[in-house]
Design a protein around this motif. Structure first.
Motif, PDB file in Angstrom:
ATOM      1  N   ALA A   1     -39.990  20.612  26.715  1.00 15.44           N
ATOM      2  CA  ALA A   1     -39.949  20.735  24.333  1.00 15.44           C
ATOM      3  C   ALA A   1     -39.304  22.210  24.607  1.00 15.44           C
ATOM      4  O   ALA A   1     -38.816  22.263  23.402  1.00 15.44           O
ATOM      5  CB  ALA A   1     -40.805  19.894  24.238  1.00 15.44           C
ATOM      6  N   SER A   2     -40.571  23.319  25.026  1.00 18.28           N
ATOM      7  CA  SER A   2     -40.393  24.766  24.800  1.00 18.28           C
ATOM      8  C   SER A   2     -38.967  24.407  24.819  1.00 18.28           C
ATOM      9  O   SER A   2     -38.231  26.054  24.149  1.00 18.28           O
ATOM     10  CB  SER A   2     -41.334  25.300  25.086  1.00 18.28           C
ATOM     11  OG  SER A   2     -41.271  25.679  26.760  1.00 18.28           O
ATOM     12  N   CYS A   3     -38.153  24.766  26.264  1.00 21.60           N
ATOM     13  CA  CYS A   3     -37.415  24.910  26.122  1.00 21.60           C
ATOM     14  C   CYS A   3     -36.041  24.550  25.638  1.00 21.60           C
ATOM     15  O   CYS A   3     -34.944  25.235  25.191  1.00 21.60           O
ATOM     16  CB  CYS A   3     -36.652  24.254  27.924  1.00 21.60           C
ATOM     17  SG  CYS A   3     -37.352  25.053  29.064  1.00 21.60           S
ATOM     18  N   LEU A   4     -36.117  23.599  24.608  1.00 23.04           N
ATOM     19  CA  LEU A   4     -35.055  23.202  23.951  1.00 23.04           C
ATOM     20  C   LEU A   4     -35.570  23.439  22.596  1.00 23.04           C
ATOM     21  O   LEU A   4     -34.270  23.314  21.854  1.00 23.04           O
ATOM     22  CB  LEU A   4     -35.484  21.477  23.703  1.00 23.04           C
ATOM     23  CG  LEU A   4     -35.158  19.954  24.803  1.00 23.04           C
ATOM     24  CD1 LEU A   4     -35.700  19.033  23.975  1.00 23.04           C
ATOM     25  CD2 LEU A   4     -33.744  20.161  24.899  1.00 23.04           C
ATOM     26  N   ALA A   5     -36.663  23.935  22.214  1.00 27.49           N
ATOM     27  CA  ALA A   5     -36.683  24.134  21.126  1.00 27.49           C
ATOM     28  C   ALA A   5     -36.497  25.773  21.133  1.00 27.49           C
ATOM     29  O   ALA A   5     -35.686  26.320  19.679  1.00 27.49           O
ATOM     30  CB  ALA A   5     -38.642  24.446  21.185  1.00 27.49           C
ATOM     31  N   ARG A   6     -36.600  26.829  22.317  1.00 33.79           N
ATOM     32  CA  ARG A   6     -36.154  28.098  22.213  1.00 33.79           C
ATOM     33  C   ARG A   6     -34.727  27.850  22.328  1.00 33.79           C
ATOM     34  O   ARG A   6     -34.065  29.175  22.144  1.00 33.79           O
ATOM     35  CB  ARG A   6     -36.585  28.334  23.349  1.00 33.79           C
ATOM     36  CG  ARG A   6     -38.257  29.423  23.449  1.00 33.79           C
ATOM     37  CD  ARG A   6     -38.772  28.832  24.432  1.00 33.79           C
ATOM     38  NE  ARG A   6     -39.803  29.790  24.108  1.00 33.79           N
ATOM     39  CZ  ARG A   6     -40.876  29.754  25.432  1.00 33.79           C
ATOM     40  NH1 ARG A   6     -40.634  28.868  26.112  1.00 33.79           N
ATOM     41  NH2 ARG A   6     -41.772  29.461  24.551  1.00 33.79           N
ATOM     42  N   ARG A   7     -33.327  27.460  22.200  1.00 31.20           N
ATOM     43  CA  ARG A   7     -31.938  26.861  22.584  1.00 31.20           C
ATOM     44  C   ARG A   7     -31.626  26.597  21.338  1.00 31.20           C
ATOM     45  O   ARG A   7     -32.149  25.929  20.090  1.00 31.20           O
ATOM     46  CB  ARG A   7     -31.647  25.874  23.531  1.00 31.20           C
ATOM     47  CG  ARG A   7     -32.032  26.611  24.658  1.00 31.20           C
ATOM     48  CD  ARG A   7     -31.824  24.988  25.666  1.00 31.20           C
ATOM     49  NE  ARG A   7     -30.112  24.850  26.039  1.00 31.20           N
ATOM     50  CZ  ARG A   7     -29.334  25.680  27.225  1.00 31.20           C
ATOM     51  NH1 ARG A   7     -30.310  25.892  27.877  1.00 31.20           N
ATOM     52  NH2 ARG A   7     -28.411  25.142  26.586  1.00 31.20           N
ATOM     53  N   SER A   8     -30.033  27.070  20.604  1.00 33.06           N
ATOM     54  CA  SER A   8     -29.398  27.157  19.286  1.00 33.06           C
ATOM     55  C   SER A   8     -28.834  25.819  19.526  1.00 33.06           C
ATOM     56  O   SER A   8     -27.468  25.864  20.377  1.00 33.06           O
ATOM     57  CB  SER A   8     -28.886  27.816  19.482  1.00 33.06           C
ATOM     58  OG  SER A   8     -28.417  28.079  18.290  1.00 33.06           O
ATOM     59  N   LEU A   9     -29.242  24.641  20.209  1.00 32.39           N
ATOM     60  CA  LEU A   9     -28.754  23.467  20.206  1.00 32.39           C
ATOM     61  C   LEU A   9     -28.178  22.716  18.270  1.00 32.39           C
ATOM     62  O   LEU A   9     -29.072  22.637  17.485  1.00 32.39           O
ATOM     63  CB  LEU A   9     -29.475  22.216  20.378  1.00 32.39           C
ATOM     64  CG  LEU A   9     -30.221  22.390  21.585  1.00 32.39           C
ATOM     65  CD1 LEU A   9     -30.865  21.619  22.360  1.00 32.39           C
ATOM     66  CD2 LEU A   9     -28.597  23.315  22.818  1.00 32.39           C
ATOM     67  N   SER A  10     -26.536  22.309  18.481  1.00 28.90           N
ATOM     68  CA  SER A  10     -26.516  21.186  17.194  1.00 28.90           C
ATOM     69  C   SER A  10     -26.845  20.027  17.774  1.00 28.90           C
ATOM     70  O   SER A  10     -27.629  19.735  18.371  1.00 28.90           O
ATOM     71  CB  SER A  10     -25.029  20.927  17.372  1.00 28.90           C
ATOM     72  OG  SER A  10     -24.383  20.517  19.124  1.00 28.90           O
ATOM     73  N   PRO A  11     -27.276  19.021  16.474  1.00 27.04           N
ATOM     74  CA  PRO A  11     -27.528  18.261  16.508  1.00 27.04           C
ATOM     75  C   PRO A  11     -27.698  16.771  16.891  1.00 27.04           C
ATOM     76  O   PRO A  11     -27.738  16.239  18.367  1.00 27.04           O
ATOM     77  CB  PRO A  11     -27.079  16.992  14.844  1.00 27.04           C
ATOM     78  CG  PRO A  11     -27.434  18.100  14.286  1.00 27.04           C
ATOM     79  CD  PRO A  11     -26.689  19.546  15.316  1.00 27.04           C
ATOM     80  N   PHE A  12     -25.853  16.578  17.483  1.00 27.14           N
ATOM     81  CA  PHE A  12     -24.976  16.040  18.872  1.00 27.14           C
ATOM     82  C   PHE A  12     -25.803  16.908  20.105  1.00 27.14           C
ATOM     83  O   PHE A  12     -25.785  15.681  21.260  1.00 27.14           O
ATOM     84  CB  PHE A  12     -23.990  16.212  18.530  1.00 27.14           C
ATOM     85  CG  PHE A  12     -23.020  15.076  19.379  1.00 27.14           C
ATOM     86  CD1 PHE A  12     -23.047  14.236  19.934  1.00 27.14           C
ATOM     87  CD2 PHE A  12     -22.331  16.641  20.843  1.00 27.14           C
ATOM     88  CE1 PHE A  12     -22.241  13.411  20.909  1.00 27.14           C
ATOM     89  CE2 PHE A  12     -21.782  15.303  21.819  1.00 27.14           C
ATOM     90  CZ  PHE A  12     -22.141  14.214  21.996  1.00 27.14           C
ATOM     91  N   ARG A  13     -25.686  17.833  20.744  1.00 25.38           N
ATOM     92  CA  ARG A  13     -26.485  18.024  21.717  1.00 25.38           C
ATOM     93  C   ARG A  13     -27.438  18.106  21.931  1.00 25.38           C
ATOM     94  O   ARG A  13     -28.026  18.010  23.819  1.00 25.38           O
ATOM     95  CB  ARG A  13     -25.876  19.998  21.664  1.00 25.38           C
ATOM     96  CG  ARG A  13     -24.566  20.000  22.073  1.00 25.38           C
ATOM     97  CD  ARG A  13     -24.329  22.014  21.757  1.00 25.38           C
ATOM     98  NE  ARG A  13     -24.411  22.074  23.055  1.00 25.38           N
ATOM     99  CZ  ARG A  13     -24.961  23.255  23.534  1.00 25.38           C
ATOM    100  NH1 ARG A  13     -24.818  24.812  22.330  1.00 25.38           N
ATOM    101  NH2 ARG A  13     -25.609  23.979  24.759  1.00 25.38           N
ATOM    102  N   LEU A  14     -28.703  18.517  20.601  1.00 29.48           N
ATOM    103  CA  LEU A  14     -30.344  18.054  21.081  1.00 29.48           C
ATOM    104  C   LEU A  14     -30.273  16.625  21.336  1.00 29.48           C
ATOM    105  O   LEU A  14     -31.213  16.487  22.137  1.00 29.48           O
ATOM    106  CB  LEU A  14     -30.556  18.458  20.231  1.00 29.48           C
ATOM    107  CG  LEU A  14     -31.870  17.620  19.672  1.00 29.48           C
ATOM    108  CD1 LEU A  14     -32.937  18.331  20.674  1.00 29.48           C
ATOM    109  CD2 LEU A  14     -32.758  18.373  18.333  1.00 29.48           C
ATOM    110  N   LEU A  15     -29.120  15.440  20.981  1.00 30.70           N
ATOM    111  CA  LEU A  15     -28.697  14.067  21.262  1.00 30.70           C
ATOM    112  C   LEU A  15     -29.131  13.804  23.248  1.00 30.70           C
ATOM    113  O   LEU A  15     -29.264  13.059  23.374  1.00 30.70           O
ATOM    114  CB  LEU A  15     -28.300  12.933  20.227  1.00 30.70           C
ATOM    115  CG  LEU A  15     -27.554  11.744  20.891  1.00 30.70           C
ATOM    116  CD1 LEU A  15     -28.872  10.994  20.314  1.00 30.70           C
ATOM    117  CD2 LEU A  15     -26.535  11.537  20.397  1.00 30.70           C
ATOM    118  N   VAL A  16     -27.477  14.981  23.247  1.00 32.24           N
ATOM    119  CA  VAL A  16     -27.174  14.565  24.327  1.00 32.24           C
ATOM    120  C   VAL A  16     -27.759  15.208  25.367  1.00 32.24           C
ATOM    121  O   VAL A  16     -28.801  14.280  26.604  1.00 32.24           O
ATOM    122  CB  VAL A  16     -26.111  14.840  24.849  1.00 32.24           C
ATOM    123  CG1 VAL A  16     -25.739  15.759  26.540  1.00 32.24           C
ATOM    124  CG2 VAL A  16     -25.176  14.975  24.362  1.00 32.24           C
TER     125      VAL A  16
END
Length: 418
Positions: free
Chosen positions: A86-101
């Motif tokens: 989760a921390s890796c996801l939180a630190r990345r600048s993800l668009s809503p679609f990329r986060l879904l992926v």
């Protein structure tokens, strides 16, 4: 067995499956595990089974395998693996679609190794604050977590409880099971992203608005030594699974090794075990043995045999349809236990087992109550997010029909190798 015992076994079976199917009957404080346990006790109390026969009916291999995997996952959780992800996801600048992926891929592939119910149990409380910090509508992501965990879980014998049962009762190797069902999973996860992205296209088109996450809001400190040890044990277990060592022994052996080297009190891991699921399984085995002893299963087998004696394509299509309906009436785990005698009687049991693994797991995506994984996500999210039956169904119905259609097609193509 006397006529009275035969009648009693059928009535007890219907009683038990009423609680499994309906789950919560107004005015009756029995849920699925309790209903199954009462049914098991009645099978013995009415003389359908002796106490010794009830002990023998319990599939200890499946229970031991499930217990071992739960304990290993508990050590991974204590080591901080899921919070680290989760921390890796939180630190990345993800668009809503990329986060879904990412949610779909992570929950799908981790579920293939660590049991889909457990992934939902661990990821839901981690995903919610992340979505809150990004000011995103959590519903599409929570639905993605549940549906992808079901799709990913069908790929592996370790992926869900019903697959564990199938792995212990079939002669399909771990590698062959994985190889033959992987294409269905990969296509299914892609369809999962596509369906949710299309239905929630407006929400996913809006850019995320990140809010700074404090150090204690989401990410507790990772216990790196414990995490390394736990991952090393998991890697060793996977090697042994592919080497066709006994699944229950490998799973409980992995847990025992972590007891010795984990430097954490084992009672902390035992607290994370879903004991009600183990009780439910044990009780279900006793109820099914009582029904089998009565002769009702044999009569149904003889009546339905012509439908399952055709070409491989007919077997896959018919068994998938039956499993889809049955899994949403009584849930996927009881459906697999109920259909075991039918699969064993097939000319090609391996094809039947793979069809049952595929269709029973993917059928769990049809409705909100179709699988335990769905219920876990909804119940953990409920204090903050309410996912209605119809909100879920508009994704689940399309996704289930598409993925089972893909599964039937792939298995028919693979049938020549089985």
């Amino acid at each position: 067995m006397g006529e009275g015992a035969v009648t009693a076994s059928l009535l007890i079976f219907l009683f038990t499956y009423t609680f499994i199917a309906v789950r919560n009957i107004p005015g009756v404080p029995l849920d699925m595990p309790a209903g199954a346990l009462v049914g098991a006790v009645l099978m013995v109390a009415t003389g359908v089974l002796s106490l010794q026969e009830a002990y023998i009916a319990i599939d200890w291999n499946t229970l031991l395998l499930l217990l071992g995997m739960m304990l290993v996952v508990a050590y991974l959780a204590m080591g901080g693996l899921f919070h680290w992800i989760a921390s890796c996801l939180a630190r990345r600048s993800l668009s809503p679609f990329r986060l879904l992926v990412w949610v779909v891929l992570l929950s799908g592939f981790l579920s293939a190794i660590f049991v889909n119910d457990t992934i939902c149990l661990l990821f839901t409380p981690i995903l919610l604050p992340l979505l809150r910090s990004l000011r995103l509508n959590p519903i599409p992501y929570l639905i993605a977590l549940a549906t992808a965990s079901n799709i990913g879980g069908q790929m592996s014998i370790m992926g869900n409880p019903q697959n564990m049962f199938i792995g212990n009762h079939s002669e399909i190797s771990f590698a062959r099971f994985f190889l033959l069902l992987s294409p269905i999973t990969l296509i299914g996860l892609a369809l999962n992203v596509a369906v949710i992205a299309w239905i929630y296209r407006k929400e996913l088109a809006s850019p995320a608005s990140p809010v700074e996450i404090g150090p204690n809001d989401l990410l507790p400190e990772t216990d790196r030594p414990l995490l390394i040890k736990s991952l090393a044990v998991v890697a060793g277990m996977l090697v042994l699974f592919f080497a066709e060592q006994p699944y229950p022994l490998v799973a409980i052996g992995g847990a025992a090794v972590l007891f010795l080297i984990g430097n954490r009190k084992p009672e902390l891991a035992f607290r994370k075990v879903d004991w009600t699921l183990l009780v439910f399984f044990a009780s279900l085995f006793v109820v099914m043995r009582g029904l089998e002893r009565s002769g009702w299963v044999r009569l149904v087998l003889e009546g339905s045999a012509p439908l399952l004696q055709g070409s491989p394509a007919q077997v896959v299509a018919v068994l998938s349809g039956v499993t889809l309906v049955l899994s949403n009436l009584v849930s996927n785990v009881p459906a697999v236990v109920l259909l075991e005698p039918f699969v064993e009687a097939l000319p090609n049991p391996d094809l039947g087992w793979l069809t049952l693994a595929m269709s029973s797991t993917l059928a769990g995506n049809l409705t909100l109550v179709g699988s335990v994984a769905n219920l876990i996500v909804v119940s953990l999210a409920r204090p903050e997010v309410e996912i209605s039956f119809w909100e879920y169904f508009k994704v689940g119905a399309i996704l289930t029909l598409l993925t089972i259609g893909v599964g039937v097609g792939v298995l028919i193509l693979e049938a020549r190798f089985l």
